[in-house]
Design a protein around this motif. Structure first.
Motif, PDB file in Angstrom:
ATOM      1  N   MET A  72      29.340  -0.714  76.304  1.00  0.00           N
ATOM      2  CA  MET A  72      29.148  -0.927  74.864  1.00  0.00           C
ATOM      3  C   MET A  72      28.937  -2.535  74.720  1.00  0.00           C
ATOM      4  O   MET A  72      29.322  -3.174  75.364  1.00  0.00           O
ATOM      5  CB  MET A  72      30.288  -0.489  73.973  1.00  0.00           C
ATOM      6  CG  MET A  72      31.502  -1.300  74.106  1.00  0.00           C
ATOM      7  SD  MET A  72      32.798  -0.993  73.153  1.00  0.00           S
ATOM      8  CE  MET A  72      33.371   0.703  73.494  1.00  0.00           C
ATOM      9  N   GLY A  73      28.380  -2.749  73.456  1.00  0.00           N
ATOM     10  CA  GLY A  73      28.010  -4.379  73.179  1.00  0.00           C
ATOM     11  C   GLY A  73      27.829  -4.457  71.714  1.00  0.00           C
ATOM     12  O   GLY A  73      27.782  -3.643  70.927  1.00  0.00           O
ATOM     13  N   LEU A  74      27.677  -5.831  71.477  1.00  0.00           N
ATOM     14  CA  LEU A  74      27.316  -6.055  70.290  1.00  0.00           C
ATOM     15  C   LEU A  74      25.811  -6.764  69.953  1.00  0.00           C
ATOM     16  O   LEU A  74      25.603  -7.567  71.146  1.00  0.00           O
ATOM     17  CB  LEU A  74      28.297  -7.262  69.730  1.00  0.00           C
ATOM     18  CG  LEU A  74      29.627  -6.783  69.424  1.00  0.00           C
ATOM     19  CD1 LEU A  74      30.535  -7.846  69.069  1.00  0.00           C
ATOM     20  CD2 LEU A  74      29.798  -5.776  68.200  1.00  0.00           C
ATOM     21  N   ILE A  75      25.035  -6.531  69.033  1.00  0.00           N
ATOM     22  CA  ILE A  75      23.669  -7.141  69.279  1.00  0.00           C
ATOM     23  C   ILE A  75      23.372  -7.474  67.647  1.00  0.00           C
ATOM     24  O   ILE A  75      23.694  -6.771  66.893  1.00  0.00           O
ATOM     25  CB  ILE A  75      22.738  -6.340  69.997  1.00  0.00           C
ATOM     26  CG1 ILE A  75      21.116  -6.957  70.258  1.00  0.00           C
ATOM     27  CG2 ILE A  75      22.358  -4.629  69.157  1.00  0.00           C
ATOM     28  CD1 ILE A  75      20.407  -6.296  71.088  1.00  0.00           C
ATOM     29  N   VAL A  76      22.203  -8.138  67.383  1.00  0.00           N
ATOM     30  CA  VAL A  76      21.706  -8.489  66.145  1.00  0.00           C
ATOM     31  C   VAL A  76      20.568  -7.862  66.302  1.00  0.00           C
ATOM     32  O   VAL A  76      19.649  -8.078  67.171  1.00  0.00           O
ATOM     33  CB  VAL A  76      21.600  -9.902  66.047  1.00  0.00           C
ATOM     34  CG1 VAL A  76      20.840 -10.259  64.763  1.00  0.00           C
ATOM     35  CG2 VAL A  76      23.035 -10.835  65.937  1.00  0.00           C
ATOM     36  N   LEU A  77      20.307  -6.829  65.268  1.00  0.00           N
ATOM     37  CA  LEU A  77      18.942  -6.230  65.182  1.00  0.00           C
ATOM     38  C   LEU A  77      18.326  -6.291  64.011  1.00  0.00           C
ATOM     39  O   LEU A  77      19.027  -6.699  62.668  1.00  0.00           O
ATOM     40  CB  LEU A  77      19.341  -4.746  65.576  1.00  0.00           C
ATOM     41  CG  LEU A  77      19.970  -4.266  66.915  1.00  0.00           C
ATOM     42  CD1 LEU A  77      20.342  -2.942  67.007  1.00  0.00           C
ATOM     43  CD2 LEU A  77      18.645  -4.694  67.954  1.00  0.00           C
ATOM     44  N   PRO A  78      17.015  -6.034  63.444  1.00  0.00           N
ATOM     45  CA  PRO A  78      16.579  -5.961  62.318  1.00  0.00           C
ATOM     46  C   PRO A  78      17.596  -4.830  61.374  1.00  0.00           C
ATOM     47  O   PRO A  78      17.804  -3.793  62.109  1.00  0.00           O
ATOM     48  CB  PRO A  78      15.252  -5.241  62.509  1.00  0.00           C
ATOM     49  CG  PRO A  78      14.931  -5.767  63.827  1.00  0.00           C
ATOM     50  CD  PRO A  78      16.236  -5.577  64.656  1.00  0.00           C
ATOM     51  N   ASN A  79      17.675  -5.158  60.169  1.00  0.00           N
ATOM     52  CA  ASN A  79      18.636  -4.296  59.595  1.00  0.00           C
ATOM     53  C   ASN A  79      17.976  -3.021  58.804  1.00  0.00           C
ATOM     54  O   ASN A  79      18.702  -2.328  57.998  1.00  0.00           O
ATOM     55  CB  ASN A  79      19.524  -5.045  58.480  1.00  0.00           C
ATOM     56  CG  ASN A  79      18.707  -5.914  57.476  1.00  0.00           C
ATOM     57  OD1 ASN A  79      17.341  -5.437  57.224  1.00  0.00           O
ATOM     58  ND2 ASN A  79      19.195  -6.780  56.785  1.00  0.00           N
ATOM     59  N   ASN A  80      16.675  -2.832  59.078  1.00  0.00           N
ATOM     60  CA  ASN A  80      16.160  -1.734  58.569  1.00  0.00           C
ATOM     61  C   ASN A  80      15.878  -0.632  59.693  1.00  0.00           C
ATOM     62  O   ASN A  80      14.950   0.260  59.391  1.00  0.00           O
ATOM     63  CB  ASN A  80      14.911  -2.146  57.876  1.00  0.00           C
ATOM     64  CG  ASN A  80      13.829  -2.829  58.717  1.00  0.00           C
ATOM     65  OD1 ASN A  80      14.212  -3.051  60.067  1.00  0.00           O
ATOM     66  ND2 ASN A  80      12.610  -3.168  58.220  1.00  0.00           N
ATOM     67  N   LEU A  81      16.436  -0.903  61.013  1.00  0.00           N
ATOM     68  CA  LEU A  81      16.051   0.107  61.766  1.00  0.00           C
ATOM     69  C   LEU A  81      16.806   1.369  61.779  1.00  0.00           C
ATOM     70  O   LEU A  81      17.930   1.448  60.887  1.00  0.00           O
ATOM     71  CB  LEU A  81      16.893  -0.320  63.240  1.00  0.00           C
ATOM     72  CG  LEU A  81      15.831  -1.148  63.905  1.00  0.00           C
ATOM     73  CD1 LEU A  81      16.731  -1.538  65.347  1.00  0.00           C
ATOM     74  CD2 LEU A  81      14.432  -1.046  64.238  1.00  0.00           C
TER      75      LEU A  81
END
Length: 322
Positions: free
Chosen positions: A285-294
């Motif tokens: 598992m991990g943490l990631i910054v992604l587009p918030n509209n996925l």
């Protein structure tokens, strides 16, 4: 010192139960301390959180940004000894220390990296254990040789001198383990971890700092405030931090772990994990910054292990504005 040799990795599968009480050596974290007559006003004008109203028994998350609102550091702030402590990933401290001291010459403050030991206490018996160290009742407590700071339910950070650390370890029956277990708990709590590789990349809202009470929108000016305020009131932020989970065919590397997402029949790079935790049964598992509209069902995979698909998991808090 001898106490450092007592900690060992705790290899867990996704099905294994957790220790009732664990103490992790958080040698991947460090702390910056701020003391002096102007410590409160100086820090208040530098960071996103409200320093002025922070009580002795409270801690808060916060971020320190550059003038464009990009984050140098996400930290946990609390009263420590005669000043403040700011716990954050150790790899971020060299740059953050330089940036947070930039205007200190004009104020009566001393800002430096602490040599104290940082431990993480976790498990269903964690609160009871902390109560044996201090008669105080708040989320920040003075203890022999340092401070105890509540990080989440059943999780506490201890900041101690080496002598106090030795004494504490001589007098408890906890499972002693390395920092990886604490990283797992931080991922499950979706607490942002900004190491050196992610500095100056994201605004605070892209790291969910506002959802965790780490931004005051009423405190007045601080470095990067215009960008942070614009992201809230004009809706200019298009990114957020998420928990992701998936399979692995081999252990993940310690460095950058990249993900890509499906776009039709193709795959396109989507970002690098801020941190990750590896189970011993080919899961991670991990943490990631992604587009918030996925979409929640967006297909992800590891760039280095393209046969291993990942997915976005639910956050333990809401990202909706109040």
């Amino acid at each position: 010192m001898e106490w450092q040799t007592r900690f060992s990795p705790l290899n867990l599968s996704t099905q294994d139960s957790l220790p009732e009480l664990s103490v992790s050596l958080l040698d991947n974290f460090g702390m910056i301390t701020i003391v002096g007559d102007d410590k409160k006003s100086y820090l208040h004008g530098q960071v996103t959180c409200d320093v002025v109203s922070l009580e002795k028994a409270q801690s808060t998350l916060g971020a320190h940004c550059d003038a464009k609102g990009k984050v140098w550091s996400v930290f946990r702030l609390f009263h420590h000894n005669d000043g403040y402590g700011m716990i954050q990933p150790k790899s971020a401290i060299e740059v953050e220390l330089k940036e947070i001291k930039k205007y200190a010459v004009f104020s009566k403050v001393t800002i430096e990296e602490s040599s104290d030991v940082i431990l993480g206490v976790a498990g269903e018996n964690a609160d009871a254990f902390i109560s044996t160290l201090s008669a105080e009742t708040g989320d920040v407590r003075s203890i022999e040789g340092g401070s105890a700071v509540k990080a989440a339910p059943n999780r506490w950070l201890l900041v101690l001198t080496e002598e106090a650390t030795q004494t504490l370890l001589d007098n408890n029956q906890a499972t002693l383990t390395t920092h990886e277990l604490w990283t797992r708990f931080d991922i499950e709590s979706a607490l942002p971890i900004v190491g050196s590789q992610a500095q100056n990349e994201h605004i605070p809202q892209a790291l969910n700092v506002q959802a965790l009470g780490g931004i005051s929108f009423t405190k007045g000016c601080y470095t990067g405030q215009e960008t942070v305020a614009r992201a809230k009131y004009r809706g200019t932020n298009k990114r957020a931090m998420y928990i992701v989970r998936g399979t692995t065919s081999e252990a993940l590397e310690e460095g950058a772990v990249e993900l890509e997402r499906s776009v039709g029949e193709n795959w396109r790079s989507v970002g690098t994990l801020l941190t990750h935790y590896q189970f011993n049964d080919n899961q991670a598992m991990g943490l990631i910054v992604l587009p918030n509209n996925l979409d929640e069902d967006t297909r992800l995979r590891l760039v280095a292990q393209p046969e291993c698909e990942w997915e976005i998991a639910a956050l333990p808090y809401s990202l909706d504005d109040e």
